[in-house]
Design an enzyme around this catalytic site. Structure first.
Site, PDB file in Angstrom:
ATOM      1  CG  ASP A   7      -1.660   1.256   1.436  1.00  0.00           C
ATOM      2  OD1 ASP A   7      -2.381   1.649   0.495  1.00  0.00           O
ATOM      3  OD2 ASP A   7      -1.530   1.885   2.498  1.00  0.00           O
ATOM      4  NE  ARG A  38      -5.888   7.648   5.680  1.00  0.00           N
ATOM      5  CZ  ARG A  38      -5.632   6.993   4.566  1.00  0.00           C
ATOM      6  NH1 ARG A  38      -5.804   7.570   3.385  1.00  0.00           N
ATOM      7  NH2 ARG A  38      -5.188   5.761   4.601  1.00  0.00           N
ATOM      8  CG  ASN A 114      -7.882   3.373  -2.352  1.00  0.00           C
ATOM      9  OD1 ASN A 114      -8.282   2.452  -3.060  1.00  0.00           O
ATOM     10  ND2 ASN A 114      -8.278   3.551  -1.106  1.00  0.00           N
TER      11      ASN A 114
END
Lengths: 216, 216
Positions: A7, A38, A114
């Site tokens: 990630d 966040r 992402n």
């Protein structure tokens, strides 16, 4: 050959400099703002994925910031927002990243994030990381932890089966999503957070990347 | 005939009594615990939906509470957990609910909720609400705001098209999910929260259910 897939945000890249700049623009509110930001950023990735209304992570990130400023009743300063978004393009890596990647030089190494390419490519270039692939969910128009995202790594890295991929994330829900998919998974729990209760557990919980078992 | 479809928790049913009991069991920590619990409860519905790992809302709710107790370093008291789960079965309705449903007596009325039947049926019975349908996502094994959930109301209420359904929710993301699907939508914004930035806006934002336009 086995592969290690990482990630990006919070795992390899330290977003602390963004927090610091939040506090510079909105004195005394940096911690609250960056926490709301966040939280909302992740919420919006999950909600838009479920709604079938994908937009790139850069847009989600801006929209989450706009909500957070309204929530905290802070001035919506467009110059500050642009500066914060720019900060995302030059994040520092955590101190243990370069050494860990060097130790894994015999493996195939990738990022699965992402982040949309407009955010991800600059920050990877800035950090000068040696990687075999930088994979973004943007190719699929759905966010983690949808199984299709983890499948992207299987296809792009051309591994025989999913258990040949070791996945590493500092986000517990991401680690569990990857475990549910079938990867070998390590959760980097730098903050000592509780394990998420989502029906699966990582194969290992480590406090730093440096603890990854690299010789096997 | 037009239909009005309501979200349950936070929209018709006031979860405040759960908050109060949290504080009774863990003095001084009730607000922090119930906030963490609610946040995690929603997160887990989204994450499990994306992972394709549905479990009923009663299980998600218990797992979110277990995480929240660990996060706040509070004792995991099974008796207290059971008592809180029981509290969910006898929530009060908001003061404006009965009067609003009475004013809408010429319409078809339904609940569309994340709640599993084991949680939803008792609380609806306890409140003695007159409804034409109580619809749970449990039939679909996916949570809001997946379009399939809103489609369930279209099918079960046998309306000609989705714009004949007025959907009412106090959760902004749920209201926006329903709008993205194609319902006429009112967001009950009792707390004065900012609008979520998810690409759609409700048709109306009201501060109480009593402001719903019932004569048209």
């Amino acid at each position: 050959m086995d592969a290690f897939v990482f990630d990006a945000y919070g795992t390899l890249f330290d977003v602390h400099s963004v927090v610091r700049r939040c506090d510079a623009f909105w004195p005394g509110k940096g911690a609250a703002l960056s926490q709301a930001w966040r939280t909302k950023q992740l919420e919006y990735t999950w909600l838009r994925s479920l709604m079938g209304r994908y937009v790139p992570f850069s847009q989600v990130t801006r929209e989450a910031l706009a909500w957070s400023l309204a929530f905290l009743k802070l001035e919506k300063n467009e110059k500050a927002i642009d500066a914060l978004m720019q900060e995302y393009l030059r994040l520092d890596t955590f101190p243990d990243v370069k050494e860990t990647l060097a130790k894994l030089k015999d493996k195939r190494l990738a990022i699965l994030s992402n982040g949309s390419p407009d955010m991800l490519d600059p920050v990877v270039a800035h950090a000068d990381l040696r990687l075999d692939a930088v994979l973004s969910v943007d190719a699929l128009k759905v966010y983690k932890p949808a199984p299709a995202v983890y499948q992207l790594a299987v296809e792009k890295l051309k591994v025989a089966d999913r258990s040949a991929i070791t996945f590493v994330s500092s986000n517990c829900w991401d680690a569990i999503g990857a475990k549910s998919f079938g990867f070998r998974v390590f959760w980097i729990n730098r903050a000592g957070a509780p394990l998420d209760r989502l029906g699966f557990e990582p194969d290992g919980v480590l406090s730093t990347l440096g603890d990854l078992p690299v010789k096997e």
